[in-house]
Write an enzyme that holds these catalytic residues in place. Structure first.
Site, mmCIF file in Angstrom:
data_model
loop_
_atom_site.group_PDB
_atom_site.id
_atom_site.type_symbol
_atom_site.label_atom_id
_atom_site.label_comp_id
_atom_site.label_asym_id
_atom_site.label_seq_id
_atom_site.Cartn_x
_atom_site.Cartn_y
_atom_site.Cartn_z
ATOM 1 N N CYS A 1 60.341 54.059 48.863
ATOM 2 C CA CYS A 1 60.900 55.394 48.712
ATOM 3 C C CYS A 1 62.337 55.385 49.198
ATOM 4 O O CYS A 1 62.801 54.440 49.827
ATOM 5 C CB CYS A 1 60.100 56.420 49.511
ATOM 6 S SG CYS A 1 58.360 56.531 49.030
ATOM 7 N N ASP B 1 65.397 35.799 36.477
ATOM 8 C CA ASP B 1 64.952 37.091 36.988
ATOM 9 C C ASP B 1 64.908 37.028 38.506
ATOM 10 O O ASP B 1 64.888 35.953 39.100
ATOM 11 C CB ASP B 1 63.580 37.457 36.427
ATOM 12 C CG ASP B 1 63.384 38.973 36.346
ATOM 13 O OD1 ASP B 1 64.225 39.710 36.889
ATOM 14 O OD2 ASP B 1 62.395 39.414 35.733
ATOM 15 N N ASP B 2 64.879 38.217 39.140
ATOM 16 C CA ASP B 2 64.861 38.247 40.604
ATOM 17 C C ASP B 2 63.537 37.762 41.159
ATOM 18 O O ASP B 2 63.485 37.160 42.232
ATOM 19 C CB ASP B 2 65.168 39.664 41.113
ATOM 20 C CG ASP B 2 64.311 40.716 40.432
ATOM 21 O OD1 ASP B 2 63.108 40.786 40.730
ATOM 22 O OD2 ASP B 2 64.846 41.454 39.592
ATOM 23 N N ASN C 1 59.888 56.552 54.587
ATOM 24 C CA ASN C 1 59.879 55.394 53.695
ATOM 25 C C ASN C 1 59.128 54.279 54.386
ATOM 26 O O ASN C 1 59.472 53.888 55.501
ATOM 27 C CB ASN C 1 61.317 54.949 53.381
ATOM 28 C CG ASN C 1 61.352 53.644 52.596
ATOM 29 O OD1 ASN C 1 60.449 53.364 51.812
ATOM 30 N ND2 ASN C 1 62.386 52.855 52.807
ATOM 31 N N GLY C 2 58.087 53.760 53.746
ATOM 32 C CA GLY C 2 57.317 52.676 54.334
ATOM 33 C C GLY C 2 55.837 52.895 54.101
ATOM 34 O O GLY C 2 55.424 53.640 53.205
ATOM 35 N N THR D 1 69.100 43.469 38.118
ATOM 36 C CA THR D 1 69.107 42.921 39.469
ATOM 37 C C THR D 1 69.545 41.464 39.503
ATOM 38 O O THR D 1 70.175 41.018 40.457
ATOM 39 C CB THR D 1 67.700 43.050 40.095
ATOM 40 O OG1 THR D 1 67.182 44.333 39.805
ATOM 41 C CG2 THR D 1 67.768 42.855 41.601
ATOM 42 N N GLY E 1 62.620 55.198 43.863
ATOM 43 C CA GLY E 1 61.430 55.970 43.544
ATOM 44 C C GLY E 1 61.701 56.954 42.431
ATOM 45 O O GLY E 1 62.669 57.719 42.507
ATOM 46 N N TYR F 1 65.366 42.571 45.367
ATOM 47 C CA TYR F 1 65.071 43.460 44.243
ATOM 48 C C TYR F 1 65.423 44.921 44.467
ATOM 49 O O TYR F 1 66.082 45.536 43.639
ATOM 50 C CB TYR F 1 63.582 43.350 43.890
ATOM 51 C CG TYR F 1 63.141 44.274 42.784
ATOM 52 C CD1 TYR F 1 63.348 43.940 41.449
ATOM 53 C CD2 TYR F 1 62.515 45.491 43.062
ATOM 54 C CE1 TYR F 1 62.946 44.794 40.420
ATOM 55 C CE2 TYR F 1 62.109 46.347 42.044
ATOM 56 C CZ TYR F 1 62.323 45.992 40.729
ATOM 57 O OH TYR F 1 61.934 46.834 39.727
#
Length: 504
Positions: free
Chosen positions: A2, A367-368, A102-103, A305, A28, A259
């Site tokens: 988030c 790609d990442d 966030n978490g 990314t 998000g 990312y």
């Protein structure tokens, strides 16, 4: 994952919070919310499912009055995608408190039981954020004071740290007192501090998940909130900080640099852009060392990314770098789509090929990372359909073999393509001629090169080692059951009974 923001000052914050959330939208895209405190000490709230630009119309912005506020963009890892579980959450007692988080907490079930047993507090959703808010509110209530002092708030945060486990970066508002921001003792999830000095000399403060949000709203980056630290700013602009955790140890989530974070952000003293450049340099050297037999004609990134990573790989290999995929910017990030079927269906809406860059060439795609493998498989198929002779694939991250429990939606090993598979088996499944992954040592050194003071990282998705130390097999089995797509669909169904219609 988030994104959060909080601002406290002397000027209206509604537009600044909105602007901050728009540049945190990558963190998000499921729901968003803003809550302010107006001049009469009342909460003003707007939250709904959707993108920031769709949720907040002029009528809502006009109603979000006040010089202090918090905002949130949601990507669900616990609970459902229902608007009833969108943030901010608030409680009326004590004082009136709202929080954005966030978490992910790893002991939310125990917390809910403790809240009911000790305080008769009911948690109405499956969100661990609501449990966290109630734990904090419970400890503030134990002060039994009408007038809170900074030391009372820090004491409550210390007790909150002692109760909760997992990853959390939080910003909370307490009516009548001010704003408090705090971060878990390992600093797994990011949180930065900024300030802006007004013409009258008053200093306004802001907290956000990434420094780029501060840039967008004209605040000067000051520093990262330290692991375990709490910062309190009252309505007079007085600033207080205190270490509230025992034995804090900075262990940021390395996937932020791979990312999630924007390249123009700085997190824990690390330029995300520079870290990705280093990832490309090291992976390019590994490819040159181990793939001497391959004839690579062109290096093509999977936007966006991996763009900077692929550019450095091409330079290390001495081959052309080309943009072979065009991204539709109006389709969300497939990794954070809430269902596997949605993720699969969105790839071709999200990307299209420039056939001339593939036709008749041996192509190295970069790609990442590779998580579920669904996106990678379809991207490879698109390259072959565009005429690629051979398709090689390089991942800037090592094999993701284990669930993440700290806020990233990788809940079950059955969804991870690398679990219990060799590199050759993964290559066969996604349909490439050759596959290579970054070494974990090279990945951590790429980030640490920007800040040697970071001694440890949360790299649990690669190693299966969980730094909070309370993650058992039973816990992993439980979240695997609770967070698979079928369970989430049932949670969505159940949660609709709790929702109230938002005014358009």
């Amino acid at each position: 994952m988030c994104g959060i923001i909080g601002i406290i000052g002397q000027t209206p914050v509604n537009q600044a919070i909105y602007d901050g959330l728009t540049v945190l939208q990558h963190r998000g895209q499921d729901a968003a919310g803003i809550m302010t405190i107006d001049d009469e000490n009342r909460f003003r709230l707007r939250k709904a499912n959707g993108l920031v630009s769709d949720i907040f119309q002029q009528i809502h912005m006009t109603r979000l009055q006040g010089n202090v506020g918090v905002g949130h963009v949601r990507y669900p890892t616990a609970g459902s995608s229902s608007v009833s579980e969108a943030q901010p959450f608030y409680v009326n007692s004590p004082y009136g408190i709202t929080l954005v988080h966030n978490g992910n907490l790893t002991n939310s079930d125990e917390l809910k039981q403790k809240l009911f047993t000790l305080a008769r507090r009911h948690v109405n959703t499956n969100s661990d954020s609501e449990a966290l808010l109630n734990i904090m509110a419970y400890h503030l209530d134990q002060t039994q004071k009408i007038e809170l002092q900074p030391e009372d708030i820090f004491s409550a945060i210390k007790q909150t740290h002692a109760d909760i486990c997992g990853a959390y970066a939080c910003v909370a508002m307490i009516i009548g007192f001010g704003m408090v921001a705090f971060r878990d003792p390992y600093g797994i999830r990011p949180l930065v501090l900024g300030k802006r000095v007004l013409e009258n000399g008053f200093t306004e403060y802001a907290f956000a998940s990434e420094s780029v949000a501060l840039d967008a709203i004209g605040f000067e980056f000051v520093r990262d909130v330290k692991p375990g630290e709490a910062i309190f700013v009252n309505f007079n602009g007085e600033f207080y900080s205190e270490q509230c955790a025992e034995n804090p140890d900075l262990c940021p989530c390395i996937f932020e640099y791979v990312y999630f974070a924007r390249p123009d952000s700085y997190i824990d003293g690390v330029s995300v852009y520079a870290a990705r450049v280093h990832m490309g340099e090291r992976l390019g050297r590994k490819i040159a060392r181990e793939w001497k037999d391959l004839d690579i004609d062109v290096v093509i990134p999977i936007p966006e990314t991996s763009n900077d990573i692929a550019l450095r790989i091409a330079r290390e290999l001495g081959v052309p770098y080309r943009q072979g995929y065009v991204k539709n910017r109006y389709v969300g990030r497939t990794f954070i789509m809430p269902g596997q079927e949605q993720r699969k269906n969105s790839v071709r809406r999200k990307l299209n090929t420039i056939s001339s860059e593939f036709r008749g060439k041996n192509v190295l795609l970069v790609d990442d990372s590779i998580v579920r493998g669904t996106t990678s498989e379809q991207i490879v198929e698109m390259a072959r359909h565009a005429g690629a002779k051979k398709v090689y694939f390089a991942s800037a991250a090592p094999e993701i073999r284990y669930p993440n429990v700290y806020g990233i939606d990788m809940p079950t090993v059955n969804e991870l393509i690398a679990y219990n598979r060799s590199v050759e088996e993964i290559a066969e499944l996604i349909g490439v001629d050759r596959l290579i992954f970054q070494d974990l040592t090279d990945l951590t050194q790429s980030v640490r090169q920007e800040n040697p003071n970071i001694k440890h990282f949360d790299a649990s998705v690669f190693t299966g080692e969980y730094i909070t130390g309370n993650v058992s097999k039973a816990y992993l089995d439980n979240i695997a059951f609770a967070r698979n797509d079928q369970a989430k669909q049932q949670q969505e169904k159940d949660a609709t009974n709790l929702e109230m219609h938002n005014e358009k």
